[in-house]
Write a protein that holds these residues in place. Structure first.
Motif, mmCIF file in Angstrom:
data_model
loop_
_atom_site.group_PDB
_atom_site.id
_atom_site.type_symbol
_atom_site.label_atom_id
_atom_site.label_comp_id
_atom_site.label_asym_id
_atom_site.label_seq_id
_atom_site.Cartn_x
_atom_site.Cartn_y
_atom_site.Cartn_z
ATOM 1 N N LYS A 60 34.890 -8.877 46.052
ATOM 2 C CA LYS A 60 34.161 -8.353 46.887
ATOM 3 C C LYS A 60 33.338 -7.023 45.949
ATOM 4 O O LYS A 60 32.351 -6.774 45.820
ATOM 5 N N LYS A 61 34.241 -6.348 44.996
ATOM 6 C CA LYS A 61 33.558 -5.467 44.085
ATOM 7 C C LYS A 61 32.801 -6.220 43.211
ATOM 8 O O LYS A 61 31.718 -5.750 42.720
ATOM 9 N N SER A 93 29.493 -6.980 44.793
ATOM 10 C CA SER A 93 28.594 -5.567 44.984
ATOM 11 C C SER A 93 28.146 -5.143 43.513
ATOM 12 O O SER A 93 26.763 -4.829 43.521
ATOM 13 N N GLU A 122 40.812 -1.988 50.818
ATOM 14 C CA GLU A 122 40.168 -2.531 52.089
ATOM 15 C C GLU A 122 38.850 -1.926 51.789
ATOM 16 O O GLU A 122 38.419 -0.890 51.477
ATOM 17 N N ASN A 123 38.121 -2.839 52.188
ATOM 18 C CA ASN A 123 36.766 -2.651 52.581
ATOM 19 C C ASN A 123 35.954 -3.386 53.521
ATOM 20 O O ASN A 123 35.214 -4.497 53.356
ATOM 21 N N GLY A 147 36.600 -7.275 52.585
ATOM 22 C CA GLY A 147 35.286 -7.380 52.200
ATOM 23 C C GLY A 147 34.536 -8.784 52.304
ATOM 24 O O GLY A 147 33.517 -8.995 51.760
ATOM 25 N N SER A 192 39.641 -8.483 47.340
ATOM 26 C CA SER A 192 39.262 -7.248 46.914
ATOM 27 C C SER A 192 38.618 -7.228 45.881
ATOM 28 O O SER A 192 37.533 -6.585 45.633
#
Length: 322
Positions: A26-27, A30, A164-165, A56, A23
C-alpha cells in the motif's frame, strides 16, 4: 505503475506476514500514485478477504477455486501472470517465504520481468527503480536496479511492519482458464502439528546451542518457550549431535527466520548461525563467554550460565503475566 500483491492464505486465513505484505504494498502504491490490487488464490471467506482492507487493499481479486487450495507453484504463477496482464500491472510484490520463492521466478519468466528477492525496505528510488537487499549471508547490503518494464520483488519478513490504513475494499471474483495438466500435486494425507508454534511463523523464538551441555538440559528452554508462546530452535551442532531435530536448526544451512524476538542461549554465534537469524528485530544473547561473537549482533547480552538464567527469565515472565 499499478501494484499487485499476492496474499497467501493458510486454510482460508491470512497471517501477520500477509498483513505486512499488504501494508508494504500500500505504501509503495501510494508513492507511485497508484491503487493496490491484492490477489487471493484458493477458498477464502468474504469476511476474511475484507479484512485486508484494514491494511490498504483497494481492490481484492479472489480466485475462489477449491482446486487451488493446494499451493502448486505452476498454477499460481499462471494465475498471477493472467491477472497482471488483465490489470496492466507493472509491479508485483510477494512475501519472501516458501510460496513467494516458488512462485516469483515462474512469473518472472512468464512476464519477462526483472526479479529481486528478499528486499529489505521500500525502494530507495522509484525512477530508476532501485531496491536494497542483503548479500554475503547478511554481512552486507546491495542496491539493485530493475530496468524491465514489469518488475517483481519479494519482501523479507519484518522489513516494514504492519501498518493499518483502512480503505473500503472492492472484491472481484476471477475465474482463470488454467490448463488441467498443471494440476499434478495431490494431498494424500495431512498431519496437523498441535500444541507447538511453527518456527517459520513464530514471533518469538527460544534457541539454544551446545552451551546447554546435554540434550537432557532442554527443560528450561521449553519452559520459557511455553510461557512466551514461542517456538524452539537450535544451532547446527545441536541438531548434528541428535540432541534436537533438524527441523529446529536455524542458520545458513538450516532455516532462515526473522522473529520479533530471538533469544539465543549457549550459542557462540558462528557466522553460519548469524546468517539465519540476523533479520530478527531484537536479539538477546546468553553466554558464559563475554567475548562470544553472538554479543556482536545482540541488542541485549547476558553473561552467565543459561541453565541458571533461563529459569529466572521464565519465573520473571510468569510473574509479569500474573
Amino acid at each position: 505503475m499499478s501494484v499487485i500483491a499476492f496474499a497467501k492464505n493458510w486454510n482460508g486465513k491470512f497471517k501477520s506476514s500477509t498483513h505486512e505484505l499488504v501494508s508494504y504494498s500500500k505504501k509503495l502504491a501510494s508513492d507511485l500514485s497508484s491503487c493496490l490490487i491484492v490477489v487471493s488464490i484458493g477458498e477464502v471467506a468474504e469476511e476474511e478477504l475484507k479484512s485486508l482492507g484494514k491494511f490498504g487493499a483497494d481492490k481484492i481479486i479472489s480466485v475462489n477455486d477449491p482446486k487451488m487450495n493446494i499451493l502448486t507453484s505452476r498454477v499460481y504463477a499462471e494465475v498471477l501472470a493472467k491477472i497482471a496482464e488483465k490489470e496492466s500491472v507493472k509491479l508485483l510484490v510477494l512475501s519472501d517465504n516458501n510460496s513467494g520463492k516458488a512462485i516469483a521466478p515462474r512469473v518472472s519468466v512468464k512476464m519477462k520481468a526483472g526479479l529481486v528477492a528478499s528486499v529489505q525496505e521500500l525502494p530507495t528510488s522509484l525512477d530508476p527503480f532501485i531496491v536494497k537487499k542483503r548479500v554475503f549471508s547478511g554481512k552486507a547490503f546491495r542496491y539493485v536496479q530493475i530496468d524491465s518494464s514489469v518488475k517483481i520483488i519479494t519482501i523479507a519478513k519484518n522489513c516494514f511492519g504492519i501498518v493499518e490504513n483502512p480503505v473500503e475494499s472492492v472484491i472481484e471474483e476471477f475465474i482463470p482458464e488454467v490448463d488441467t495438466e498443471l494440476f499434478k500435486v495431490q494431498v494424500i494425507e495431512e498431519e496437523e502439528q498441535k500444541n507447538k508454534v511453527i518456527l517459520s511463523d513464530a514471533d518469538v523464538v527460544i534457541s539454544a546451542g551446545r552451551g546447554m551441555r546435554s540434550p537432557d538440559n532442554w527443560g528450561p528452554v521449553e519452559d520459557l518457550a511455553e510461557v512466551l508462546n514461542a517456538a524452539t530452535a537450535c544451532s547446527r551442532p545441536v541438531s548434528d549431535e541428535g540432541w534436537r531435530g533438524h527441523e529446529e536448526h536455524v542458520g545458513q544451512t538450516g532455516k532462515v527466520i526473522a522473529p520479533n524476538l530471538y533469544i539465543a542461549a549457549g550459542i557462540s554465534g558462528a557466522i553460519q548461525h548469524v546468517a539465519g537469524i540476523s533479520r530478527s528485530k531484537c536479539i538477546v544473547a546468553i553466554n558464559t563467554d563475554p567475548e562470544a561473537p553472538i554479543f556482536g549482533i545482540a541488542d541485549y547480552g547476558i553473561v552467565g550460565d543459561a541453565m541458571e538464567i533461563l529459569p529466572r527469565l521464565t519465573e520473571a515472565f510468569r510473574n509479569s503475566k500474573s
